[in-house]
Motif scaffolding. Structure first.
Motif, PDB file in Angstrom:
ATOM      1  N   GLY B  17       1.190  -0.975   0.398  1.00  0.00           N
ATOM      2  CA  GLY B  17       0.270   0.132  -0.057  1.00  0.00           C
ATOM      3  C   GLY B  17       0.696   1.325  -0.105  1.00  0.00           C
ATOM      4  N   VAL B  18       2.350   1.157   0.155  1.00  0.00           N
ATOM      5  CA  VAL B  18       3.143   2.495   0.442  1.00  0.00           C
ATOM      6  C   VAL B  18       3.732   2.751  -0.658  1.00  0.00           C
ATOM      7  N   THR B  19       3.410   3.779  -0.994  1.00  0.00           N
ATOM      8  CA  THR B  19       4.049   4.415  -2.937  1.00  0.00           C
ATOM      9  C   THR B  19       5.537   5.001  -1.901  1.00  0.00           C
ATOM     10  N   ALA B  20       6.608   4.522  -2.773  1.00  0.00           N
ATOM     11  CA  ALA B  20       7.313   5.304  -2.300  1.00  0.00           C
ATOM     12  C   ALA B  20       7.900   6.493  -3.182  1.00  0.00           C
ATOM     13  N   ILE B  21       7.671   6.001  -4.119  1.00  0.00           N
ATOM     14  CA  ILE B  21       7.929   7.033  -5.552  1.00  0.00           C
ATOM     15  C   ILE B  21       7.194   6.885  -6.240  1.00  0.00           C
ATOM     16  N   GLY B  38      15.650  15.530   0.301  1.00  0.00           N
ATOM     17  CA  GLY B  38      14.168  15.733   0.975  1.00  0.00           C
ATOM     18  C   GLY B  38      14.182  15.111   2.390  1.00  0.00           C
ATOM     19  N   PRO B  39      12.763  15.289   2.954  1.00  0.00           N
ATOM     20  CA  PRO B  39      13.108  14.366   4.578  1.00  0.00           C
ATOM     21  C   PRO B  39      13.173  12.901   4.611  1.00  0.00           C
ATOM     22  N   ASN B  40      13.775  12.003   5.571  1.00  0.00           N
ATOM     23  CA  ASN B  40      13.611  10.930   5.755  1.00  0.00           C
ATOM     24  C   ASN B  40      12.382  10.155   5.686  1.00  0.00           C
ATOM     25  N   GLY B  41      12.538   8.421   4.478  1.00  0.00           N
ATOM     26  CA  GLY B  41      11.335   8.349   3.974  1.00  0.00           C
ATOM     27  C   GLY B  41      11.000   9.075   3.040  1.00  0.00           C
ATOM     28  N   ALA B  42      11.253  10.324   1.817  1.00  0.00           N
ATOM     29  CA  ALA B  42      11.032  11.012   1.093  1.00  0.00           C
ATOM     30  C   ALA B  42      10.525   9.851   0.043  1.00  0.00           C
ATOM     31  N   GLY B  43      11.962   8.838  -0.291  1.00  0.00           N
ATOM     32  CA  GLY B  43      11.969   7.430  -1.461  1.00  0.00           C
ATOM     33  C   GLY B  43      12.847   8.018  -2.482  1.00  0.00           C
ATOM     34  N   LYS B  44      14.855   9.016  -1.256  1.00  0.00           N
ATOM     35  CA  LYS B  44      15.566   9.080  -2.302  1.00  0.00           C
ATOM     36  C   LYS B  44      16.173   7.447  -3.035  1.00  0.00           C
ATOM     37  N   THR B  45      16.625   6.593  -1.515  1.00  0.00           N
ATOM     38  CA  THR B  45      17.047   5.920  -1.921  1.00  0.00           C
ATOM     39  C   THR B  45      16.192   4.686  -2.144  1.00  0.00           C
ATOM     40  N   SER B  46      15.299   4.613  -2.655  1.00  0.00           N
ATOM     41  CA  SER B  46      14.453   3.533  -3.327  1.00  0.00           C
ATOM     42  C   SER B  46      14.433   4.742  -4.498  1.00  0.00           C
ATOM     43  N   MET B  47      15.179   5.357  -5.260  1.00  0.00           N
ATOM     44  CA  MET B  47      15.007   6.076  -6.682  1.00  0.00           C
ATOM     45  C   MET B  47      16.626   5.197  -6.705  1.00  0.00           C
ATOM     46  N   VAL B  54      17.889  -2.569  -8.272  1.00  0.00           N
ATOM     47  CA  VAL B  54      17.507  -3.553  -6.828  1.00  0.00           C
ATOM     48  C   VAL B  54      15.684  -3.786  -6.805  1.00  0.00           C
ATOM     49  N   TYR B  55      15.137  -2.359  -7.173  1.00  0.00           N
ATOM     50  CA  TYR B  55      13.868  -2.447  -6.738  1.00  0.00           C
ATOM     51  C   TYR B  55      13.709  -2.467  -8.512  1.00  0.00           C
ATOM     52  N   ARG B  56      12.380  -2.845  -8.953  1.00  0.00           N
ATOM     53  CA  ARG B  56      11.870  -2.324 -10.482  1.00  0.00           C
ATOM     54  C   ARG B  56       9.608  -1.530 -10.049  1.00  0.00           C
ATOM     55  N   PHE B  86      26.812   2.887  -0.772  1.00  0.00           N
ATOM     56  CA  PHE B  86      25.036   3.119   0.172  1.00  0.00           C
ATOM     57  C   PHE B  86      25.212   3.887   1.097  1.00  0.00           C
ATOM     58  N   GLN B  87      23.793   4.641   1.831  1.00  0.00           N
ATOM     59  CA  GLN B  87      24.042   4.837   2.492  1.00  0.00           C
ATOM     60  C   GLN B  87      24.446   3.947   4.435  1.00  0.00           C
ATOM     61  N   ASN B  88      24.048   3.308   4.275  1.00  0.00           N
ATOM     62  CA  ASN B  88      25.195   2.534   5.275  1.00  0.00           C
ATOM     63  C   ASN B  88      25.703   1.818   5.075  1.00  0.00           C
TER      64      ASN B  88
HETATM   65  N1  LIG Z   1      12.109  -3.109   0.515  1.00  0.00           N
HETATM   66  C1  LIG Z   1      10.858  -1.978   1.398  1.00  0.00           C
HETATM   67  N2  LIG Z   1      10.111  -2.614   1.492  1.00  0.00           N
HETATM   68  C2  LIG Z   1       8.953  -1.510   2.469  1.00  0.00           C
HETATM   69  N3  LIG Z   1       9.120  -0.742   1.890  1.00  0.00           N
HETATM   70  C3  LIG Z   1      10.130   0.031   1.946  1.00  0.00           C
HETATM   71  C4  LIG Z   1      10.901  -0.845   1.593  1.00  0.00           C
HETATM   72  N4  LIG Z   1      11.879   0.497   0.548  1.00  0.00           N
HETATM   73  C5  LIG Z   1      11.535   1.244   1.101  1.00  0.00           C
HETATM   74  N5  LIG Z   1      10.617   1.909   1.805  1.00  0.00           N
HETATM   75  C6  LIG Z   1       9.410   2.441   2.296  1.00  0.00           C
HETATM   76  O1  LIG Z   1       9.654   3.644   1.073  1.00  0.00           O
HETATM   77  C7  LIG Z   1       9.368   4.627   1.463  1.00  0.00           C
HETATM   78  C8  LIG Z   1      10.808   5.563   1.436  1.00  0.00           C
HETATM   79  O2  LIG Z   1      11.972   4.836   1.904  1.00  0.00           O
HETATM   80  P1  LIG Z   1      13.509   5.257   1.568  1.00  0.00           P
HETATM   81  O3  LIG Z   1      13.375   5.412  -0.084  1.00  0.00           O
HETATM   82  O4  LIG Z   1      14.803   4.542   2.117  1.00  0.00           O
HETATM   83  O5  LIG Z   1      13.490   7.183   2.035  1.00  0.00           O
HETATM   84  P2  LIG Z   1      14.678   7.751   2.186  1.00  0.00           P
HETATM   85  O6  LIG Z   1      15.976   7.343   1.071  1.00  0.00           O
HETATM   86  O7  LIG Z   1      14.523   9.130   1.223  1.00  0.00           O
HETATM   87  O8  LIG Z   1      14.498   8.132   3.511  1.00  0.00           O
HETATM   88  C9  LIG Z   1       9.702   4.664   2.731  1.00  0.00           C
HETATM   89  O9  LIG Z   1       8.274   5.162   2.766  1.00  0.00           O
HETATM   90  C10 LIG Z   1      10.318   3.630   3.513  1.00  0.00           C
HETATM   91  O10 LIG Z   1       9.378   2.672   4.609  1.00  0.00           O
END
Ligand SMILES: Nc1ncnc2c1ncn2[C@@H]1O[C@H](COP(=O)(O)OP(=O)(O)O)[C@@H](O)[C@H]1O
Ligand SMILES: [Mg+2]
Lengths: 436, 256
Positions: B17-21, B38-47, B54-56, B86-88
């Protein structure tokens, strides 16, 4: 030649396996030991222990490539030893003189095949079966892989029992694989006018193979494929994003590990000249896991010292028991009351006093828990002196407990195994006398 | 004029249900240093995870030099020239510095199990040749003193630098840096800025950087994109983005 690893000048120097004077001395010591041991240790009993340990060492190097370096636990290793053993029996067995082998209809040769050929064939067939099974096994991660690989051992035992034309089936297989290279017959070795026993000859053959497999494996782990394997082990996503195909390396590592296991199995067949399908069971697999835990996960050298430790320890206990030196322990099938040897109280006294001395020393050094543990052990030994000839446990039971205790001890106290202990000792001498 | 190297269009990535991007587009020019804030959880790492496979993402296209790389495996994207940190931290902590850098050279090497086992010939030559490439990276990032140190034993700041080095060793066309100065002190941050400038100066590598440290971003980036709750809220020069009302609101309302 640089005298110290941190003072290396060129990259060509830096990629050498033997860099420092100490490294070369180590190599010389190993080669000397290889030549001297069978002349000094001439008894069949002790050479037999070393020979069997050598075969285990080869198998353990294979498992360490898969588990220690690539991070894939497996309990299916014994199956591949079986594959190698029957390959050796089938292609090298001398009871099958008139056998003719046809290779894909391309050419055919008269059996039995020479030793270098059946060794290579064992490796190739082991690798092929490993590469075939690998993709199924390696879809699973970590502990699942370990559990499923157990199935391989059971399926394997079943196949070995059924395929009796190759394995002898339930009636077991007695073979005598060709054990000669040129004019060297390792079962009846005669070099430069010296005649050697079968165990001496086998020592030269088996430990030559240990050194070769160790060297080839060391070369793998210190270059591109070995680094990729370790990358897969440490962080698979990071490995992928730098271009390491993790699935491919897992399968290749599985194939290489199986190939080496098969070579060990082939040598085992050659050494024992006999194989029963139950020989390649789960306990053999577990023994290999124990070897790499005790010797050192992720080290080639550790596989070798682990194999010697795991195999020789119970044998030595058995020998001491048989000779009347072991307090509390009786020979299985032997009498409960041992012949009273004066050695037992002397041994118990020495060990007991030694342990108490260590306890006092550790106590003053401030490590209380170690002090208490050794102190209790020392008191048990001392209190046992009057009862030293009353045996309470059979040697096989004792060895079973010892086997488990060794694994637990290393997992808890030194998870990096004997190899790490060895490196610590070596390092304390390396800079000597400039240790600081 | 500069040419477009990476063109990201209408990317949407959902986790259940979560839209990360959410429908994000941007493009990066050859040689550019592009920042994502962008703030934490904004979707930067997901991008970043979408960019290197790694993600599709469920929707959108990612054109690298005109080729749509969506659905490609990470290894294939690595070969096409996208490297990342990587961030970590994503280092191989049981190996030493040289081995980590040599793993960065993995794609530029050929040795398989057989030639490696034999060692002499191809593998030895390759090891020596590639070692020189790693030495160059170590020189650039001043990692020489740590050459044979086990990575797990290195201070955090040096590990961050080494991870940059491993990515550089890949000779990438695009370098993705996920929070390169997070957790670093002032001095380490300044060093990192200097290294990034040197890399741009010497190698002209295109970079996309995710970072929270605003002065760091404002100093280094050519252009900045701000995202919040997976959506692009601003894009432009650092000055434009910094004063954008939506960005100011996101940062005051967020936890940064
Ligand atoms: N593998 C995953 N499974 C479920 N939710 C994810 C996963 N990776 C990231 N998210 C969610 O996507 C959102 C964006 O996360 P992230 O890209 O890590 O943010 P940022 O790097 O900007 O802090 C967050 O709400 C996070 O919980
Ligand atoms: Mg992030």
């Amino acid at each position: 030649m640089a005298s110290n690893r941190s003072l290396v000048t060129t990259y060509a120097d830096d990629v050498k396996l033997w860099r420092t004077g100490g490294d070369w001395a180590g190599l010389a010591a190993i080669l000397l030991a290889y030549l001297i041991v069978p002349h000094v240790v001439t008894s069949d009993f002790w050479l037999g222990i070393l020979n069997y340990a050598g075969i285990l060492a080869i198998g353990a190097i294979g498992l360490n490539l898969l588990t220690g370096y690539t991070g894939q636990a497996s309990l299916g290793h014994a199956f591949f030893l079986g594959v190698g053993a029957y390959t050796a029996g089938y292609f090298g067995g001398q009871y099958t003189q008139s056998k003719e082998f046809s290779f894909f209809g391309l050419f055919s040769v008269e059996g039995p095949l020479p030793m270098p050929v059946w060794i290579v064939l064992a490796a190739v067939i082991g690798a092929l079966i490993g590469a075939l099974v690998g993709p199924f096994a390696l879809r699973l991660r970590g502990n699942y892989l370990a559990v499923v690989s157990v199935g391989l051992v059971f399926v394997g035992t079943h196949i070995f029992k059924s395929w009796s034309s190759v394995t002898g089936g339930r009636s077991n297989l007695q073979v005598d694989p060709v054990s000669t290279i040129g004019s060297l017959d390792f079962r009846d070795l005669n070099v430069l006018g010296s005649q050697y026993t079968k165990q001496q000859g086998m020592f030269f053959l088996i430990w030559f193979m240990v050194l070769i497999v160790a060297l080839l494996s060391k070369n793998i782990v210190r270059s591109r494929p070995g680094r990729a394997m370790q990358a897969v082990r440490d962080r698979d996503i990071a490995a992928e994003i730098i271009g390491v195909d993790t699935a491919r390396y897992k399968i290749q590592a599985f194939a290489v590990s199986s190939a080496i296991a098969a070579v060990a199995g082939a040598l085992m067949m050659n050494y024992e000249q006999f194989a029963s399908p139950d020989r390649w069971d789960l306990f053999l697999s577990i023994q290999f896991v124990a070897i790499i835990i005790v010797g050192g996960v992720g080290t080639i050298f550790g596989s070798i010292i682990g194999a010697v430790t795991i195999w020789a320890t119970p044998e030595v206990v058995k020998w001491l028991t048989g000779s009347g030196y072991m307090p509390y322990i009786y020979e299985t099938g032997g009498s409960i009351n041992r012949s009273d040897s004066a050695m037992v109280p002397v041994l118990l006294g020495t060990i007991g006093l030694g342990l108490v001395a260590v306890a006092v020393w550790r106590w003053t050094a401030g490590s209380r828990s170690v002090a208490i543990a050794t102190g209790v052990l020392g008191l048990v030994a001392l209190l046992g002196i009057p009862f030293g000839d009353t045996a309470i446990i059979g040697v096989d039971q004792f060895n079973g407990i010892l086997f488990g205790a060794l694994i637990v001890l290393f997992l808890l106290v030194e998870p990096r195994g004997l190899a790490a202990v060895w490196i610590r000792i070596k390092n304390s001498f390396r800079m000597w006398p400039f240790s600081y | 004029m500069s040419t477009t190297l990476l063109e990201v269009s209408d990317i949407t990535l959902r986790f259940g249900g979560v839209t990360a991007i959410n429908d994000v587009s941007f493009s990066v020019d050859e040689g550019e240093l592009f920042a994502i804030i962008g703030p934490n959880g904004a979707g930067k790492t997901s991008m970043f995870n979408c960019l290197n496979g790694v993600y599709r993402p469920q929707q959108g296209t990612i054109l690298l030099n005109g080729e749509n790389i969506i659905g490609y495996k990470p290894t294939r994207i690595a070969k096409l020239g996208i490297a990342r940190t990587f961030q970590n931290l994503g280092l191989f902590t049981n190996l030493n510095v040289v081995d980590n850098l040599m793993l960065g050279r993995h794609m530029h090497m050929k040795s398989g199990f057989l030639s490696a086992a034999v060692w002499f010939g191809r593998t030895r030559n390759e090891e020596i040749a590639q070692r020189e490439a790693c030495e160059e990276v170590m020189r650039l990032l001043e990692l020489e003193p740590y050459r044979n140190t086990l990575v797990g034993l290195l201070p955090y700041g040096v590990q961050k630098r080494l991870e940059l080095g491993r990515a550089l060793a890949m000779e990438p066309r695009i370098l993705l840096l996920d929070e390169p100065v997070a957790g670093m002190n002032h001095e380490e941050t300044e060093d990192m800025a200097r290294y990034l400038l040197e890399i741009r100066g010497q190698l002209n590598t295109t970079m996309i950087m995710v970072e929270h440290d605003m002065p760091f971003v404002m100093d280094l980036a050519d252009r900045v994109m701000a995202i919040d709750f997976g959506q692009r809220i601003a894009i432009g020069t650092p000055e434009q983005v910094r004063t954008d009302p939506a960005v100011v609101a996101a940062y005051l309302g967020g936890d940064q």
